[in-house]
Every structure is written in C-alpha cells, then in structure tokens.
Design an enzyme around this catalytic site. Structure first.
Site, PDB file in Angstrom:
ATOM      1  N   GLU A 178       8.184   2.465  14.831  1.00 18.63           N
ATOM      2  CA  GLU A 178       8.971   2.936  13.701  1.00 18.63           C
ATOM      3  C   GLU A 178       8.896   4.455  13.666  1.00 18.63           C
ATOM      4  O   GLU A 178       7.900   5.044  14.062  1.00 18.63           O
ATOM      5  CB  GLU A 178       8.441   2.358  12.387  1.00 18.63           C
ATOM      6  CG  GLU A 178       8.608   0.847  12.298  1.00 18.63           C
ATOM      7  CD  GLU A 178       8.197   0.288  10.953  1.00 18.63           C
ATOM      8  OE1 GLU A 178       9.013  -0.419  10.350  1.00 18.63           O
ATOM      9  OE2 GLU A 178       7.061   0.566  10.516  1.00 18.63           O
ATOM     10  N   GLU A 204     -10.770  -5.065   9.047  1.00 24.57           N
ATOM     11  CA  GLU A 204     -10.095  -3.935   8.407  1.00 24.57           C
ATOM     12  C   GLU A 204     -10.599  -3.840   6.969  1.00 24.57           C
ATOM     13  O   GLU A 204     -10.448  -4.775   6.181  1.00 24.57           O
ATOM     14  CB  GLU A 204      -8.588  -4.148   8.452  1.00 24.57           C
ATOM     15  CG  GLU A 204      -7.789  -2.915   8.107  1.00 24.57           C
ATOM     16  CD  GLU A 204      -6.304  -3.080   8.418  1.00 24.57           C
ATOM     17  OE1 GLU A 204      -5.621  -2.056   8.564  1.00 24.57           O
ATOM     18  OE2 GLU A 204      -5.837  -4.233   8.512  1.00 24.57           O
ATOM     19  N   CYS A 227      -3.287   1.159   6.881  1.00 24.60           N
ATOM     20  CA  CYS A 227      -3.557   0.617   8.214  1.00 24.60           C
ATOM     21  C   CYS A 227      -4.054   1.705   9.156  1.00 24.60           C
ATOM     22  O   CYS A 227      -4.705   1.417  10.157  1.00 24.60           O
ATOM     23  CB  CYS A 227      -2.311  -0.059   8.772  1.00 24.60           C
ATOM     24  SG  CYS A 227      -0.871   1.022   8.836  1.00 24.60           S
ATOM     25  N   LYS A 247      12.338  -7.571   1.453  1.00 27.60           N
ATOM     26  CA  LYS A 247      11.412  -8.382   0.665  1.00 27.60           C
ATOM     27  C   LYS A 247      10.147  -7.565   0.459  1.00 27.60           C
ATOM     28  O   LYS A 247       9.280  -7.491   1.319  1.00 27.60           O
ATOM     29  CB  LYS A 247      11.094  -9.691   1.407  1.00 27.60           C
ATOM     30  CG  LYS A 247      10.824 -10.894   0.490  1.00 27.60           C
ATOM     31  CD  LYS A 247       9.629 -10.735  -0.412  1.00 27.60           C
ATOM     32  CE  LYS A 247       8.329 -10.796   0.328  1.00 27.60           C
ATOM     33  NZ  LYS A 247       7.147 -10.666  -0.603  1.00 27.60           N
ATOM     34  N   PRO A 248      10.026  -6.874  -0.710  1.00 23.45           N
ATOM     35  CA  PRO A 248       8.836  -6.050  -0.941  1.00 23.45           C
ATOM     36  C   PRO A 248       7.641  -6.904  -1.341  1.00 23.45           C
ATOM     37  O   PRO A 248       7.788  -8.070  -1.728  1.00 23.45           O
ATOM     38  CB  PRO A 248       9.269  -5.143  -2.099  1.00 23.45           C
ATOM     39  CG  PRO A 248      10.257  -5.975  -2.863  1.00 23.45           C
ATOM     40  CD  PRO A 248      10.973  -6.818  -1.824  1.00 23.45           C
ATOM     41  N   ALA A 249       6.458  -6.310  -1.274  1.00 22.29           N
ATOM     42  CA  ALA A 249       5.238  -7.013  -1.683  1.00 22.29           C
ATOM     43  C   ALA A 249       5.306  -7.363  -3.163  1.00 22.29           C
ATOM     44  O   ALA A 249       5.779  -6.570  -3.989  1.00 22.29           O
ATOM     45  CB  ALA A 249       4.016  -6.148  -1.395  1.00 22.29           C
ATOM     46  N   ASN A 274       0.807  -1.226   0.000  1.00 24.61           N
ATOM     47  CA  ASN A 274       0.000   0.000   0.000  1.00 24.61           C
ATOM     48  C   ASN A 274       0.841   1.278   0.000  1.00 24.61           C
ATOM     49  O   ASN A 274       0.416   2.307  -0.525  1.00 24.61           O
ATOM     50  CB  ASN A 274      -1.009  -0.002   1.149  1.00 24.61           C
ATOM     51  CG  ASN A 274      -0.367  -0.169   2.508  1.00 24.61           C
ATOM     52  OD1 ASN A 274       0.750  -0.686   2.637  1.00 24.61           O
ATOM     53  ND2 ASN A 274      -1.065   0.260   3.545  1.00 24.61           N
ATOM     54  N   ARG A 293      -7.261   8.943   2.402  1.00 21.63           N
ATOM     55  CA  ARG A 293      -5.837   8.942   2.058  1.00 21.63           C
ATOM     56  C   ARG A 293      -5.469   7.557   1.535  1.00 21.63           C
ATOM     57  O   ARG A 293      -5.817   6.547   2.130  1.00 21.63           O
ATOM     58  CB  ARG A 293      -5.023   9.289   3.315  1.00 21.63           C
ATOM     59  CG  ARG A 293      -3.517   9.271   3.129  1.00 21.63           C
ATOM     60  CD  ARG A 293      -2.855   9.840   4.380  1.00 21.63           C
ATOM     61  NE  ARG A 293      -1.404   9.707   4.344  1.00 21.63           N
ATOM     62  CZ  ARG A 293      -0.697   8.875   5.105  1.00 21.63           C
ATOM     63  NH1 ARG A 293      -1.318   8.090   5.983  1.00 21.63           N
ATOM     64  NH2 ARG A 293       0.609   8.831   5.011  1.00 21.63           N
ATOM     65  N   GLU A 339       4.451  -4.053  12.617  1.00 24.17           N
ATOM     66  CA  GLU A 339       3.397  -3.049  12.451  1.00 24.17           C
ATOM     67  C   GLU A 339       2.284  -3.752  11.702  1.00 24.17           C
ATOM     68  O   GLU A 339       2.396  -4.027  10.512  1.00 24.17           O
ATOM     69  CB  GLU A 339       3.935  -1.834  11.688  1.00 24.17           C
ATOM     70  CG  GLU A 339       3.052  -0.605  11.801  1.00 24.17           C
ATOM     71  CD  GLU A 339       2.018  -0.536  10.704  1.00 24.17           C
ATOM     72  OE1 GLU A 339       0.839  -0.883  10.995  1.00 24.17           O
ATOM     73  OE2 GLU A 339       2.363  -0.152   9.587  1.00 24.17           O
ATOM     74  N   LEU A 340       1.194  -4.057  12.421  1.00 24.61           N
ATOM     75  CA  LEU A 340       0.181  -4.969  11.906  1.00 24.61           C
ATOM     76  C   LEU A 340      -1.128  -4.242  11.603  1.00 24.61           C
ATOM     77  O   LEU A 340      -1.128  -3.062  11.294  1.00 24.61           O
ATOM     78  CB  LEU A 340      -0.004  -6.115  12.907  1.00 24.61           C
ATOM     79  CG  LEU A 340       1.298  -6.850  13.288  1.00 24.61           C
ATOM     80  CD1 LEU A 340       1.033  -7.924  14.337  1.00 24.61           C
ATOM     81  CD2 LEU A 340       1.970  -7.441  12.061  1.00 24.61           C
ATOM     82  N   SER A 342      -0.472  -7.654   7.568  1.00 29.60           N
ATOM     83  CA  SER A 342      -1.653  -8.087   8.306  1.00 29.60           C
ATOM     84  C   SER A 342      -1.277  -8.750   9.625  1.00 29.60           C
ATOM     85  O   SER A 342      -0.187  -9.315   9.776  1.00 29.60           O
ATOM     86  CB  SER A 342      -2.474  -9.073   7.465  1.00 29.60           C
ATOM     87  OG  SER A 342      -1.804 -10.319   7.367  1.00 29.60           O
TER      88      SER A 342
END
Length: 492
Positions: A473, A396, A299, A189-191, A166, A293, A265-266, A244
């Site tokens: 973070e 969510e 999240c 490791k990106p999405a 995202n 936004r 960070e979930l 997630s």
C-alpha cells in the site's frame, strides 16, 4: 469535553454532527434489521454514540451500488478523478481538528497522535490525486520482431476494503485513495470499535460531490458474515484487508472460493536493534517513536528491543526514564502523552502478556500495574532480562510495553530479529552506515527504519513479508494493486 451529539446525515462535518447510518449508493440509511453498534470512549468506558449495524443483506445492497457505479467511474477521465480526490483532501485538511477530536473520542489515542494521523491520512488523497493521472502502461516490440506488445492497466473492479480500529482515518484513506484513482468503486467495512471516523470521511465524499455508489461505508459487528457475503458475490473482484494475521488467513481462504484478488497488511513483531556504536540519545528518542506512536497500538510498533551487550543496561535505564516521564490520561486533556488502550480486552491482553513474561523470569524495570481509574489504561512498561521463550517476544503486544534483550554479535542480532513468522518492519540504530545497510539487507521484512523510528509515508510502498501480508500500500505500487494488466498483441 462533552460527548458529541450525533446526527444522521450532516452537510458539514463537525465533531457534534457525525453521520451514524450506513452510507450506500450516496444515501444514509439504517441497517435492514434496525440494529445499532454502541461506540464507547476508551478513556471512560462510557457510550458516546451508536451507529447502524450492517447485515449481509445491506452488504449486498452496497455491492449493488458499487457495481452500478463502476462503469461510469472507471470511464471517468483520470484528471476528473484526480480533482475529486484533491477536493476531498482540501475538505479533510480544513476539518482536521474536528476529525482529530473524533478519533480521540472513539479510539482513545492522544490528540497529538490523532492530529498526526489526520494529516497522514489526508496525504493519501493528495498523493493519489497526483497518481491518478499517472496510470502506467507500456508498448514494446516482441523479441522475435513479429508483433508489438501493448500492456494496459485497467481498474480491477468493485473492491471491498476492511480496516482496523488503530488508525481509523489513515487505514481508510490508504485504501480508498488508490482504489478511486485507479477507477475502482469501493465498499468500506470499518472496525466496529471505531466506525465514526469512516462515516465522517464518507460525509466528506458526499460534500465533495462524489457520484453515488463510488464509495459505500458499512459499519458492522457481524464482520464475518458481512464480508463473506460480499466475497461470494462474483461482482467483487478485490479485497484489501488490514488487521491480524489470524483474520487475514480466514479471509484469504474465503476469497479463494471466487479467486478474488487480495492485498493483505497483517500482523507484525518488529525488532528494534541497537548496536554499541549508536548514539544512545538518538536511539532512545527513535525507540520512543517506534514504540509509543499511537500508544504502541500499531502494526509497525517496535515489539522486541535487541541491544548490544556493552550498552544494554544504559539503554534500558534511559528508555525506562523516558517511559516513566510520559503523562497518562484522556487523550483530549492538555499535556497528555499516552491515552488508554482501545477496549478492555486489549488492556487485559497486554496485562496478561506482562504477567506471563515476569513469571518466565524477566525483570520489571518500570510500569506493569494497570492504574485504578475508569477507562482502559495500561502504564508505560519496560522489561529487562527477558528470556528467549517469553511470550512477549513472540506475540504482537499492541500496547506500551518494551521488552529488552541483549545480544553480542551482528550475526546474532540478525538471527534474533528474523526469528519470527512476521516480517513487516524492523528498526536499526548504528553510527556505521555500512553496517546499517548490511543488516537492513539481511532482515527478512518489507520495511526498515535505519536510525528512524517511523517508516510510514504515502509515497512509499508499505507492506511485509512472511505472515505479515501480501502486496503493498502507498506509493505507485499501491495504485497498481487496484489494477489488472491487459496485454494486447498487434502489428503495424
């Protein structure tokens, strides 16, 4: 705009020349089995590129590179680490428009949102360039007076960073920046939905002259196997994950085998509280920011709107009018304010949540029907009279849907807001500062936006309570997440 032509290893970042191989040890290379990942434009559903698809073997090669680079990088003077991060900040700022267009093409968000993301993402490099020279330590006298207590902050070591789709730029820089500032080396490791932006950022580090192996980037659709292989390697000492809660739980279990230091960070289920004394014009404006936004795919997005009964109907009317006024379309088209969702699965999940909520008794004020057009669009939607057990209040949403529920008292508002397993962020709108601070203190979450629809800032600690994660973070706390405390007892 035409789709970009993508090359393997550019020396300069352009939208048309983005690297598409794995970045390991300062070199661009194909995956060990030659497989590729298709990258699709969410506005059309059409393939725009493909990238290498890393295997577990590739992951271990990346750990080899990061481990080999660690001693020299951790010994590099903080000022030198700072200057390199500052250089990448300058490169990223100079290429901001090209990066923003790239984000739109692979993620679907509007160009306005993408520009804001690139600016936000670059700020993490500037902030941690400044923090790199401020590594904290301490010295004190033991209470008994028998010795001194010296505490050193040292880099935790090789760090695996796993980021979501995202915010493909900001979630990468928010992790890379503090890790490098602290003296760690990383494997990102990106999405798999949005690998191009991470690879473009790797290209900036290459151009800036980062030593080989300090940053490695591994796109992969085999996320579980790739990340597990790295977590099983005893040289990996840190995992930083954004995604997630379900996946976070799985990764925490995997990390426990080697007792890897974890930051998580979930998920979120952010309440947006509007009290009767609030300025409704401002409340709606801030609600639109908090909800829309990134098209609601955040999240931190407002997930549940709790509005005090005397103003609930009027707030709902104004919010629906603001949602209806949004222009929907491809993110690169002028004037577009809402792009598509990232993929068909996301669109279908949002549509199902809305349908289930209407069946449960909610009223559809606006939206609710996906348009008949190519791409993964879902319209801005407002739901009223939402029953307390409706699924949209407990899951969510990750889309442009705003369910509205009325409340009577302050205590009820707090109870409703806290009635979730998540605790990332909450929003409060009120003209009474004392009430706002009182409610903020009672909300079980890591962050509160008081009369503000956005809370994220590189200088602030970002993170949540309960099932929304572990650690922080951003801010100085973000740097400390990539360090270990070492205590030395001595006398003089």
């Amino acid at each position: 705009m035409t789709s970009p032509q993508l090359t393997q290893s550019p020396t300069r970042l352009k939208t048309e020349t983005v690297p598409t191989d794995l970045f390991i040890g300062g070199r661009w290379r194909p995956s060990s089995d030659g497989s590729r990942i298709e990258v699709v434009d969410p506005a059309t559903g059409v393939k725009i590129a493909d990238t290498a698809d890393a295997t577990p073997e590739d992951a271990l090669l990346a750990v080899d590179a990061a481990a080999a680079a660690l001693p020299a990088w951790s010994a590099t003077a903080p000022r030198a680490r700072s200057e390199l991060l500052s250089h990448v900040f300058q490169l990223m700022t100079a290429r901001a428009e090209e990066l923003a267009e790239l984000i739109v093409l692979e993620n679907g968000k509007t160009l306005t949102d993408a520009r804001a993301e690139v600016a936000y993402a670059a700020e993490f490099f500037r902030w941690y360039a400044e923090e790199a020279v401020r590594g904290s330590g301490s010295v004190q006298t033991a209470p008994a007076g028998s010795n001194k207590i010296l505490v050193l902050r040292q880099p935790v070591g090789v760090s695996v960073l796993v980021t979501p789709w995202n915010f493909p730029a900001a979630m990468a820089t928010r992790k890379i920046g503090p890790a490098l500032a602290a003296g760690c080396t990383v494997v990102l490791k990106p999405a798999s939905d949005t690998p191009l932006t991470a690879l473009a950022i790797a290209g900036l580090f290459e151009e800036a002259g980062l030593p080989d192996g300090v940053v490695n980037v591994l796109p992969s659709r085999r996320s579980g196997a790739v990340v597990s292989a790295m977590l099983d390697d005893p040289r990996v000492r840190k995992l930083s994950f954004t995604g997630s809660t379900e996946v976070g739980r799985t990764l925490l279990a995997a990390a426990s085998g080697s007792v890897v230091n974890c930051s998580m960070e979930l998920g979120g289920n952010a309440p947006f509280l509007v009290f009767a004394d609030a300025d409704l014009d401002r409340a709606v404006a801030e609600a639109m920011i908090a909800k829309m936004r990134n098209g609601g795919e955040a999240c931190t997005a407002a997930n549940r709107f709790y509005v005090q009964a005397p103003v609930a109907a009027e707030f709902t009317r104004r919010l629906a009018a603001a949602m209806e006024a949004l222009t929907v379309g491809p993110g690169l088209e002028a004037g577009v304010q809402l792009g598509p969702l990232v993929n068909a699965q996301s669109r279908d999940k949002v549509a199902q949540l809305v349908a289930d909520t209407v069946r449960a008794g909610a009223s559809l004020v606006t939206g609710g029907e996906p348009p008949d057009r190519p791409g993964y669009y879902y319209p801005p939607t407002v739901l009223a009279d939402v029953p307390p057990d409706a699924p949209v209040l407990h899951e969510e949403i990750f889309g442009p849907v705003a369910p509205v529920v009325s409340f009577t008292t302050e205590d009820e508002a707090v109870r409703l807001a806290n009635a979730t397993e998540y605790g990332l962020v909450s929003y409060v709108c009120t003209a009474d500062l004392a009430r706002g601070l009182r409610v903020a203190e009672q909300l079980d979450c890591g962050m509160v936006g008081l009369n503000r629809g956005v809370v994220s800032d590189p200088a602030a600690p970002f993170g949540g309570t309960k099932q929304s994660g572990v650690g922080r973070e951003g801010g100085h706390e973000g740097l400390l997440e990539f360090t270990e405390s070492k205590y030395v007892a001595l006398s003089w």
